[in-house]
Design an enzyme around this catalytic site. Structure first.
Site: not given
Ligand code: CO
Length: 142
Positions: A11, A133
């Site tokens: 994402h 991330e």
């Molecule tokens: Co995230």
């Protein structure tokens, strides 16, 4: 050095001051129909939901109070903005070990992320200004 490498783009994280307004924008302006119900992550002080796309997701993130990392981001980007990019990895502990061996600054310890699997963050200075991330691939996915 091992042959460790990042996997699928899971994402793109987008910080927003008002998650309901952002959901409305993705619905009405872009026609997105598959958007998860926002939920609180109290331990991180965030409200989160996912705009699901055919090949990835947008993570909308609104701070629940003034002491979050996202609050700080929003003071510099009042309208909101792209906050991080998330890649999947098979094993978060292997990822931490490898990233550190390669000289990257891993921020904090692995912790449970918005998808319920372990995540870590890599300092933006290691990636030309992008906060990265790394997220353990959810079991049963792919
Ligand atoms: Co995230």
């Amino acid at each position: 050095m091992s042959d460790f490498k990042i996997g699928r783009l899971n994402h793109v994280g987008v910080a927003v001051p008002d998650i309901e307004a952002a959901i409305e924008t993705y619905r009405t302006l872009y026609g997105a129909t598959d958007i998860t119900e926002p939920f609180d992550m109290p331990e991180r002080g965030l409200k989160v939901c996912f705009v699901k796309l055919p090949n990835s997701e947008i993570e909308l993130i609104e701070p629940l109070h003034d002491k979050t990392a996202i609050t700080k981001f929003l003071t510099k980007n009042a309208a909101g903005g792209q906050h991080h990019i998330c890649f999947e990895v098979p094993d978060i502990h292997e990822a931490v070990k490898e990233m550190e061996a390669r000289g990257a600054t891993v921020l904090g310890e692995p912790r449970i992320g918005a998808h319920g699997t372990l995540v870590i963050f890599i300092h933006p200075k290691n990636t030309h200004g992008c906060l990265i991330e790394l997220m353990e691939t959810p079991k049963g996915d792919h």
